[in-house]
Design an enzyme around this catalytic site. Sequence first.
Site, PDB file in Angstrom:
ATOM      1  CD  GLU A 143      -1.802  15.476 -21.210  1.00 60.08           C
ATOM      2  OE1 GLU A 143      -2.640  15.655 -22.123  1.00 60.08           O
ATOM      3  OE2 GLU A 143      -1.683  16.250 -20.258  1.00 60.08           O
ATOM      4  CE1 TYR A 184      -0.066   7.876 -23.248  1.00 58.07           C
ATOM      5  CE2 TYR A 184      -1.336   9.767 -22.506  1.00 58.07           C
ATOM      6  CZ  TYR A 184      -0.539   8.680 -22.227  1.00 58.07           C
ATOM      7  OH  TYR A 184      -0.205   8.394 -20.926  1.00 58.07           O
ATOM      8  NE  ARG A 223      -6.482  16.082 -20.812  1.00 58.43           N
ATOM      9  CZ  ARG A 223      -5.873  15.321 -19.920  1.00 58.43           C
ATOM     10  NH1 ARG A 223      -6.274  14.084 -19.708  1.00 58.43           N
ATOM     11  NH2 ARG A 223      -4.873  15.788 -19.208  1.00 58.43           N
ATOM     12  CG  HIS A 225       3.032  11.636 -20.647  1.00 57.74           C
ATOM     13  ND1 HIS A 225       2.565  12.363 -19.577  1.00 57.74           N
ATOM     14  CD2 HIS A 225       2.031  10.790 -20.970  1.00 57.74           C
ATOM     15  CE1 HIS A 225       1.344  11.965 -19.264  1.00 57.74           C
ATOM     16  NE2 HIS A 225       0.995  11.013 -20.107  1.00 57.74           N
ATOM     17  CB  ALA A 256       7.014  18.421 -22.251  1.00 58.81           C
ATOM     18  CB  CYS A 314      -4.571  17.645  -4.349  1.00 58.91           C
ATOM     19  SG  CYS A 314      -3.230  17.169  -5.459  1.00 58.91           S
ATOM     20  CD  GLN A 355       6.119  12.418  -1.514  1.00 58.91           C
ATOM     21  OE1 GLN A 355       5.989  13.588  -1.207  1.00 58.91           O
ATOM     22  NE2 GLN A 355       6.582  11.521  -0.668  1.00 58.91           N
ATOM     23  CE  LYS A 397       8.893  19.592  -1.176  1.00 62.23           C
ATOM     24  NZ  LYS A 397       9.349  18.517  -0.323  1.00 62.23           N
TER      25      LYS A 397
HETATM   26  P1  NAP Z   1      17.348  10.508   3.027  1.00 60.71           P
HETATM   27  O1  NAP Z   1      16.542  10.649   1.826  1.00 60.71           O
HETATM   28  O2  NAP Z   1      17.493   9.182   3.673  1.00 60.71           O
HETATM   29  O3  NAP Z   1      18.784  11.077   2.681  1.00 60.71           O
HETATM   30  C1  NAP Z   1      19.791  11.126   3.622  1.00 60.71           C
HETATM   31  C2  NAP Z   1      21.060  11.651   2.973  1.00 60.71           C
HETATM   32  O4  NAP Z   1      22.058  11.674   3.934  1.00 60.71           O
HETATM   33  C3  NAP Z   1      21.531  10.815   1.825  1.00 60.71           C
HETATM   34  O5  NAP Z   1      21.956  11.667   0.799  1.00 60.71           O
HETATM   35  C4  NAP Z   1      22.689  10.045   2.423  1.00 60.71           C
HETATM   36  O6  NAP Z   1      23.602   9.871   1.377  1.00 60.71           O
HETATM   37  C5  NAP Z   1      23.199  10.946   3.496  1.00 60.71           C
HETATM   38  N1  NAP Z   1      23.745  10.252   4.663  1.00 60.71           N
HETATM   39  C6  NAP Z   1      23.222   9.185   5.308  1.00 60.71           C
HETATM   40  N2  NAP Z   1      24.001   8.866   6.347  1.00 60.71           N
HETATM   41  C7  NAP Z   1      25.019   9.729   6.363  1.00 60.71           C
HETATM   42  C8  NAP Z   1      26.149   9.890   7.205  1.00 60.71           C
HETATM   43  N3  NAP Z   1      26.360   9.091   8.240  1.00 60.71           N
HETATM   44  N4  NAP Z   1      26.998  10.874   6.922  1.00 60.71           N
HETATM   45  C9  NAP Z   1      26.789  11.695   5.875  1.00 60.71           C
HETATM   46  N5  NAP Z   1      25.745  11.585   5.046  1.00 60.71           N
HETATM   47  C10 NAP Z   1      24.856  10.611   5.290  1.00 60.71           C
HETATM   48  O7  NAP Z   1      16.846  11.456   4.181  1.00 60.71           O
HETATM   49  P2  NAP Z   1      16.385  12.966   4.126  1.00 60.71           P
HETATM   50  O8  NAP Z   1      16.994  13.720   3.025  1.00 60.71           O
HETATM   51  O9  NAP Z   1      16.644  13.441   5.521  1.00 60.71           O
HETATM   52  O10 NAP Z   1      14.868  12.873   3.878  1.00 60.71           O
HETATM   53  C11 NAP Z   1      14.043  12.130   4.760  1.00 60.71           C
HETATM   54  C12 NAP Z   1      12.831  11.655   4.017  1.00 60.71           C
HETATM   55  O11 NAP Z   1      11.972  12.748   3.789  1.00 60.71           O
HETATM   56  C13 NAP Z   1      13.200  11.058   2.684  1.00 60.71           C
HETATM   57  O12 NAP Z   1      12.983   9.689   2.680  1.00 60.71           O
HETATM   58  C14 NAP Z   1      12.296  11.696   1.733  1.00 60.71           C
HETATM   59  O13 NAP Z   1      11.449  10.751   1.111  1.00 60.71           O
HETATM   60  C15 NAP Z   1      11.431  12.634   2.538  1.00 60.71           C
HETATM   61  N6  NAP Z   1      11.446  13.892   1.841  1.00 60.71           N
HETATM   62  C16 NAP Z   1      10.983  13.907   0.594  1.00 60.71           C
HETATM   63  C17 NAP Z   1      11.025  15.034  -0.098  1.00 60.71           C
HETATM   64  C18 NAP Z   1      10.510  15.074  -1.482  1.00 60.71           C
HETATM   65  O14 NAP Z   1      10.774  15.997  -2.200  1.00 60.71           O
HETATM   66  N7  NAP Z   1       9.749  14.104  -1.936  1.00 60.71           N
HETATM   67  C19 NAP Z   1      11.537  16.181   0.436  1.00 60.71           C
HETATM   68  C20 NAP Z   1      12.006  16.144   1.716  1.00 60.71           C
HETATM   69  C21 NAP Z   1      11.974  14.966   2.414  1.00 60.71           C
HETATM   70  P3  NAP Z   1      24.911   8.979   1.483  1.00 60.71           P
HETATM   71  O15 NAP Z   1      24.605   7.893   2.466  1.00 60.71           O
HETATM   72  O16 NAP Z   1      25.138   8.527   0.089  1.00 60.71           O
HETATM   73  O17 NAP Z   1      25.953   9.923   1.929  1.00 60.71           O
HETATM   74 FE1  SF4 Z   2      -2.335  15.093  -4.687  1.00 60.00          FE
HETATM   75 FE2  SF4 Z   2      -1.372  12.759  -5.559  1.00 60.00          FE
HETATM   76 FE3  SF4 Z   2      -0.074  14.083  -3.632  1.00 60.00          FE
HETATM   77 FE4  SF4 Z   2      -2.480  12.998  -3.150  1.00 60.00          FE
HETATM   78  S1  SF4 Z   2      -0.576  11.917  -3.645  1.00 60.00           S
HETATM   79  S2  SF4 Z   2      -1.767  15.008  -2.520  1.00 60.00           S
HETATM   80  S3  SF4 Z   2      -3.492  13.246  -5.103  1.00 60.00           S
HETATM   81  S4  SF4 Z   2      -0.431  14.738  -5.757  1.00 60.00           S
END
Ligand code: NAP
Ligand code: SF4
Length: 675
Positions: free
Chosen positions: A165, A167, A215, A253, A255, A335, A340, A422
Site C-alpha cells: 500500500e 508504506y 503483506r 494509497h 495510486a 458490505c 461511507q 452501484k
Molecule cells: P445534496 O448532496 O444536498 O445536493 C443537492 C444539490 O442541489 C447541490 O448540488 C446543490 O448545489 C443543489 N441545490 C440545492 N438547492 C438548490 C436549488 N434551490 N436550486 C438549484 N440547485 C439546488 O443532495 P442530493 O444530491 O439530492 O443527495 C442527497 C443525499 O444523498 C446526499 O447528502 C448524499 O450524501 C446522498 N447520496 C450520496 C451518494 C454517494 O455517492 N455517496 C449518492 C447519492 C446520494 P447548489 O446549492 O450549489 O446549487
Molecule cells: Fe462496507 Fe464500510 Fe460501507 Fe460498511 S461502511 S458497507 S464496511 S464499505
Amino acid sequence: MSSYPHMLAPLDLGFTTLKNRVLMGSMHTGLEETKDWNRVAEFYAARARGGVGLMVTGGIGPNLEGSVLPGAAMMTTDADVANHRIVTDRVHDAGGKIAMQILHAGRYAYGPKCVAPSAIKSPISPFPPTELDEDGIEKQIADIAATAGRAKEAGYDGVEVMGSEGYFLNQFLVTHTNKRTDRWGGSYENRMRLPIEVVRRVRETVGPDFIVIYRLSMIDLVPNGSTYDEVVQLAQAVEKAGATIINTGIGWHEARIPTISTSVPRAAFAWVTKKLMGKVGIPLITSNRINTPDVAEEVLSTGCADMVSMARPMLADADFVNKAAAGKSAHIAPCIACNQACLDHTFSGKISSCLVNPRACYETELVVEPTQTPRMIAVVGAGPAGLSAAITAAERGHTVTVFDRASEIGGQLNLAKQVAGKEEFWGFVDWYRTMVDHHGIKVNLDTEVSAGDLGDFDDIIIATGVIPRDPHIPGQDRDNVVSYVDVLNGTATPGDRVAVIGAGGIGFDVSEHLVHDGNSTTLNLPEWMREWGVADIEEHRAGLAPEGPQPEKAAREVTMMQRKPSKVGKGLGKTTGWIHRASLTMKDVNMIAGVNYERIDDDGVHITFGAARENPQVIAADTVVLCAGQLSDRSLADTLEAAGKACHVIGGADVAAELDAKRAIDQGTRLAATL
Ligand code: NAP
Ligand code: SF4
C-alpha cells in the site's frame, strides 16, 4: 457437505491450524486510539465468535516516526502489552485467533517526524520525510522486531508485517521513492534488503511457532512500481526469511486507480495473487472486493489463493462465517463497499463503523437486547431508515408492521441500484427483504397510510423519507425537464445532450447513469481494467497500462452544474469523491460551478455567473434533469402531531439536508434499540 467446502476448510500451518480460510483483514478503525480496551476487545471478540479463521488488527506503530499520525496506537511499552492482553484473552476465550499488524507508515506518516528511504514528499501528505541514514535504518528494523516481540508477549497468535500500500517497506522497494545509492538502494537486491531484513529479524525475535504474515504489494499501480519478476523474487525471499503466510496488497494509497470502492468489480484483483500461486511454498491470501461467501468460494475453488481476506465485510456482519457455514448466507448483512462509515470516518479522524451495521465498533454502546415489554409498532416508510428500525425492533421481540406506498421495499436504495457501479445495492435490498421475512415483519405495500390507520399501535415510527426540492427555475415545467427519480426509475428517456441541475451525490449518480446508459464496467472486469488503465503486471511494470485509461465514449453529452463556486463534488465521500470525479471526467462530463439558473427553454439552460449575473451562456440540452436536493416528507408526522398522537420521526423525514443512508440506518437502529 457445506456450500463452501474451500472457504470452510481448515488451514494447517504446521504449528497451528486455522479453522477456515477466512482472514479478517486489517482495518484502521480508530478503536485502539480510544484506549477503551474493553471496547476494542469486544469488537474483535464479536468477530471471533462469528467464526472467522484469523483476524489482523488495525496497524500498530513500532515507534513515533513510523506511526500513521501523532497519537496513533503503538506497541512500545509494558503498559501497551498489558492493554493488548485484554484483547487477545477475549479473542481466545471466544475461540478465535488474532495477529497484530505492525504498520510503519514511512513518508505516509502524517507528522513532521516522518522518515523514508529518500526525502521525497508523498502526494497525499503535507510532511516531507527525512532521509534515513544507516543508524536510522537499523533503528527502524530493531523497533519493528521489538514490536513483534511485544505482540507475542501480549498473547497474539502472530503479526502481520505491513509491506504494501505504499508504506515504509514498500517505499524502499521501488525507485519511485527510493533514490539511495548505498546498500539500501540502487539494484533490486539492495532495495529489497530492508523488507527481507525486517522479516528475518521479526522471525528471529518471535521464534518458530508464531504466525508471521507479510503483506506484499503485488501490483503497485504507481509509476516506477515493481515488475512481476521483482514481486516473485520478493515473495520467495520473504518466505526464505521466515514468513508463514503472504497476504496480497493492491495499489499504493497514492495510486489513481480505485481498488476497493463499490464500482470496482468483485474479486477484481484475485488474478494477481493467482499468478504467484506455486511460486512459493507458503500459503497466499488474496484480497479486495471479496464480499460474499460465494465470491470467496469461487476465488478459492479456482485456485486464486489459499485463503481470502475480507475486512469491511466483517464490519457489516460479525457473524459472516458462521452464517455461511449454517447455510444462511442470505442473512449476512452485505458490505456494499461504500466506504461511507469506515474509511471515510478513518480519514476524517472519526471512529469507523458501517453504514449497513451501525453496531460495528459500537458493540459495547449500541446494544440490542430482547425487550421485556413487547409492543405493537408501526413503521411508515420502507426505506433504509424504516427498515433498520423495523428489523431491530422485531429482533428485540416487538410486533412490527411496515407500510409503504411503493410496491417494493427499499425506498431510495431502489434508485441507487440502477446506477452503473452501484450494483451492490441490489444485494442490500435483497438482504432487507430476507430479514423482514425472517423476523415475521408484516409489510403492507402499495398502501397510503393515514393517521386514522395507526390508532392501534403502541409506537409509530415515521420514516416517510424525502421529496425532491423544487428549484423554482423559470421554464422547469416544460416537457424536457424531468426529475432524477424519473431518470433512475426509467420513466423518462433522456436525449443525447443532458443538463443536470445540482451536483450533489444524486447529481453525480444521475450523470454516471446517463454516460454509461446501462453498460456498467463494474460487471465486466476486462472492460473495467481498460477503463482505468490496469494491465497485466507480467507485461507491464506496476500493472499500469502504457496507454493509460481507455474509457468507452460516453453514451451522452452531460453538463453538471451547481450554484456554489466551490469545486464540483467537494462534498462527496472523502475516499470516493475523487473516483466519481475522475470517472465523469473520463467521460468528458462538463462540470460548472458558480452558476445562476436564469431559465430553461428550447435551447437548454440559460445561466449567468456571479451576483451581477454576468457572462450569460446557454447549456444546450435536449433534457434537463433536476437533482436539486431534497426536503423532508413530514406530512403524516405533522398530521399525527396536530392530532396529539406521538410519533418518532427518523431518516429523511426528520432531516433531509445531506441525508444519506448512513444516517438513516444509524438513526433507525438506535431508536429501535431503545423502544
Ligand atoms: P445534496 O448532496 O444536498 O445536493 C443537492 C444539490 O442541489 C447541490 O448540488 C446543490 O448545489 C443543489 N441545490 C440545492 N438547492 C438548490 C436549488 N434551490 N436550486 C438549484 N440547485 C439546488 O443532495 P442530493 O444530491 O439530492 O443527495 C442527497 C443525499 O444523498 C446526499 O447528502 C448524499 O450524501 C446522498 N447520496 C450520496 C451518494 C454517494 O455517492 N455517496 C449518492 C447519492 C446520494 P447548489 O446549492 O450549489 O446549487
Ligand atoms: Fe462496507 Fe464500510 Fe460501507 Fe460498511 S461502511 S458497507 S464496511 S464499505
